[in-house]
Design an enzyme around this catalytic site. Structure first.
Site, PDB file in Angstrom:
ATOM      1  N   ASN A 226     -14.656   5.275   4.615  1.00  0.00           N
ATOM      2  CA  ASN A 226     -14.736   4.193   5.637  1.00  0.00           C
ATOM      3  C   ASN A 226     -13.756   4.299   7.126  1.00  0.00           C
ATOM      4  O   ASN A 226     -14.046   4.185   8.122  1.00  0.00           O
ATOM      5  CB  ASN A 226     -14.507   2.894   5.282  1.00  0.00           C
ATOM      6  CG  ASN A 226     -15.720   2.486   4.302  1.00  0.00           C
ATOM      7  OD1 ASN A 226     -16.866   2.907   4.391  1.00  0.00           O
ATOM      8  ND2 ASN A 226     -15.430   1.605   3.321  1.00  0.00           N
TER       9      ASN A 226
ATOM     10  N   ASN B 276     -10.118   1.424   7.572  1.00  0.00           N
ATOM     11  CA  ASN B 276     -11.504   1.287   7.669  1.00  0.00           C
ATOM     12  C   ASN B 276     -11.637   1.003   9.258  1.00  0.00           C
ATOM     13  O   ASN B 276     -12.615   1.127   9.841  1.00  0.00           O
ATOM     14  CB  ASN B 276     -12.344   0.500   6.983  1.00  0.00           C
ATOM     15  CG  ASN B 276     -11.837  -1.023   7.109  1.00  0.00           C
ATOM     16  OD1 ASN B 276     -10.654  -1.156   7.352  1.00  0.00           O
ATOM     17  ND2 ASN B 276     -12.764  -1.872   6.823  1.00  0.00           N
TER      18      ASN B 276
ATOM     19  N   ASP C 151      -7.183  11.227   2.190  1.00  0.00           N
ATOM     20  CA  ASP C 151      -7.593  11.397   1.010  1.00  0.00           C
ATOM     21  C   ASP C 151      -8.979  11.571   0.613  1.00  0.00           C
ATOM     22  O   ASP C 151      -9.906  11.407   1.452  1.00  0.00           O
ATOM     23  CB  ASP C 151      -7.458  10.108   0.192  1.00  0.00           C
ATOM     24  CG  ASP C 151      -7.967   8.989   0.542  1.00  0.00           C
ATOM     25  OD1 ASP C 151      -9.005   8.527  -0.118  1.00  0.00           O
ATOM     26  OD2 ASP C 151      -7.878   8.481   1.772  1.00  0.00           O
TER      27      ASP C 151
ATOM     28  N   HIS D 130      -4.970   6.025  -1.155  1.00  0.00           N
ATOM     29  CA  HIS D 130      -5.485   6.064   0.154  1.00  0.00           C
ATOM     30  C   HIS D 130      -4.517   6.174   1.249  1.00  0.00           C
ATOM     31  O   HIS D 130      -5.056   6.543   2.296  1.00  0.00           O
ATOM     32  CB  HIS D 130      -6.004   4.410   0.347  1.00  0.00           C
ATOM     33  CG  HIS D 130      -7.654   4.396   1.011  1.00  0.00           C
ATOM     34  ND1 HIS D 130      -8.326   5.654   0.826  1.00  0.00           N
ATOM     35  CD2 HIS D 130      -8.131   3.272   1.285  1.00  0.00           C
ATOM     36  CE1 HIS D 130      -9.398   5.369   1.499  1.00  0.00           C
ATOM     37  NE2 HIS D 130      -9.432   4.016   1.744  1.00  0.00           N
TER      38      HIS D 130
ATOM     39  N   TYR E 286       0.770  -1.140  -0.045  1.00  0.00           N
ATOM     40  CA  TYR E 286      -0.138   0.061  -0.133  1.00  0.00           C
ATOM     41  C   TYR E 286       0.773   1.432  -0.139  1.00  0.00           C
ATOM     42  O   TYR E 286       0.314   2.454   0.083  1.00  0.00           O
ATOM     43  CB  TYR E 286      -0.919   0.005   1.295  1.00  0.00           C
ATOM     44  CG  TYR E 286      -1.956  -1.200   1.213  1.00  0.00           C
ATOM     45  CD1 TYR E 286      -3.003  -1.092   0.392  1.00  0.00           C
ATOM     46  CD2 TYR E 286      -1.949  -2.192   2.076  1.00  0.00           C
ATOM     47  CE1 TYR E 286      -3.755  -2.295   0.177  1.00  0.00           C
ATOM     48  CE2 TYR E 286      -2.785  -3.452   2.015  1.00  0.00           C
ATOM     49  CZ  TYR E 286      -3.560  -3.344   1.237  1.00  0.00           C
ATOM     50  OH  TYR E 286      -4.200  -4.249   1.030  1.00  0.00           O
TER      51      TYR E 286
END
Length: 183
Positions: A111, A65, A90, A19, A14
């Site tokens: 989320n 989340n 973001d 994100h 990631y």
């Protein structure tokens, strides 16, 4: 004491995804500061002083989340008022690199923000929204977990530099004055 939280997802897959703009902002801020990372409550954090005020910079290490679960533990343990928390995240609904400070608001479908609101029991917390734009031709989940292209990376780098300045000014300006200066 200020708590400055960058939202993102843990894990190498990631790194530098859309994100993870919050993680990128924290990394940019600590880049040349020679701060040691610590781990507690499912988060990586850095303690520092910003313009004479103690501050914690936090990257929650649960998936985005579930960010609220980590953040609320820091709020409680360090006895930080929700008014002294700043969330960097973001935003799909803004052009790439555009930054906007807000005192409150809804989650906009994010989320991570929904989870923070669940634990804070309010939508009234300070945030820096960073535009990542949107591509309706790509599934939203795949889009936010995708990486910026070279042109976007240049714009994002400017935004991250701006966020460093926002963080530096956070302890010395009222949030209203901060919004007036940077929005």
């Amino acid at each position: 004491m200020k708590l400055i939280v960058g939202l993102g997802n843990p894990g190498k897959e990631y790194v530098k995804t859309r994100h993870n703009i919050g993680f990128m902002a924290i990394d940019k801020y600590i880049e040349n500061k020679n701060l040691n990372s610590k781990e507690k409550f499912g988060g990586i954090y850095y303690e520092t002083n910003i313009n004479g005020e103690k501050a914690i910079l936090l990257k929650p290490q649960k998936y985005i989340n579930l960010s609220g679960e980590v953040i609320i533990q820091f709020v409680k343990f360090f006895k930080i008022n929700i008014d002294d928390v700043l969330i960097i995240h973001d935003d799909l609904d803004m052009p790439v690199g555009k930054t906007k400070l807000r005192m409150s608001g809804g989650s906009g479908g994010h989320n991570g923000l929904k989870n923070i609101e669940l634990y804070f029991k309010t939508k009234n917390y300070k945030r820096v929204k960073v535009g990542i734009s949107n591509n309706k031709n790509i599934d939203t989940k795949n889009y936010v977990l995708g990486k910026f292209n070279n042109d976007d990376n240049k714009i994002i780098e400017e935004s991250l530099n701006k966020i460093v300045n926002i963080i530096d000014d956070l302890p010395k300006l009222t949030f209203e004055n901060l919004m007036n200066k940077y929005n």
